[in-house]
Design an enzyme around this catalytic site. Sequence first.
Site: not given
Length: 345
Positions: A104, A178, A310
């Site tokens: 991420h 997210h 996602e």
Amino acid sequence: MFHIEKAFDVEGQSVELITITNNNNMEVKLLSYGGAMVELLVPDKENAAENIMLTYQNLEDYIENPAYFGVTVGRTSGRIRSGEFDLNGKPYKLTKNFGVNHCHGGAEGFSYRVWSYNIIEADQGTSVEFKYHSADGEESYPGNLDAKVTYTLQQDNVLTIEYKAETDKETLCNLTNHSHFNLSGNYKRNVTEQYMRITSKGFLELNNNLIPTGKVIDVKNTPMDFNLRKLIGRDIEKDYEQLKIGNGYDHPWLLEGKLNQIEMYDSVSGRKMNITTTYPSVVIYSFNYPNNESLKGGKTAEKHDGICFETQFEPDGINSERFSRSILKPGKVYYEKTEYRFSIE
């Protein structure tokens, strides 16, 4: 319509909470820290608007936010194997912030940055345009990258997120949001009691470090088949190796078609969410590792209290010959869009 208030300060920078509403009882709350969506109020079949996202009790909890609630993830979403990749023959080593992997965007990725913003009002809805300049070498990624994420709440109860980026040097870019959804409203029921549909023939096999192996597994006759709407919890505890690896769903599905590739539905509230995306895949994470997060309303987060969609290019594509490599070149514009359409059934 919109409203702005101060949320908190981070390292001397002011962070604002922006609330936008439409004429149909929908409301979105956005945070200039992490370019995040922190709350989403959607009406049920009785027209009672309730929050359908996992939201921290305190806004300051978004500063660290280990669950990545609501944030914009970048430069790359998902894991990169061993935190390493080669680009044009040059090796790059990224932060290993998820065990042996980079994840991420790193320990100080886009989720942990203050974004500038401006608000655009139009007849069809209100937009908040977030911008962030990521300097060459930030989190060891090459190139200066200018990212823009635009949230638009339309009058017809459609929420869109548009991702745009440009770079001055070849780099990686794979942006997503997210947010963890729960259509029951104020997390009254676990998402295992809600329904999901995914238009997909195959998902990516993961190794024990949750990195795609390069193999695509046919969803047919597996717990990963959601081509027909089914309860999220129906097969989630099945004796299936990939579910054991993820402790639930935490996998990339390869999407088919161009419209309504994903659907979520709660039969009690009547809320339905249809997701349309330009991305080729979606990583679906069924909130398998709660960490006693304190949620708005006083609830302590529990396993499967939310589910995350996602939408993105396939994770770790840079280290695969089969999938999108997420390379952005100078002179090219990165543009992707994900739409969330809310209705009552």
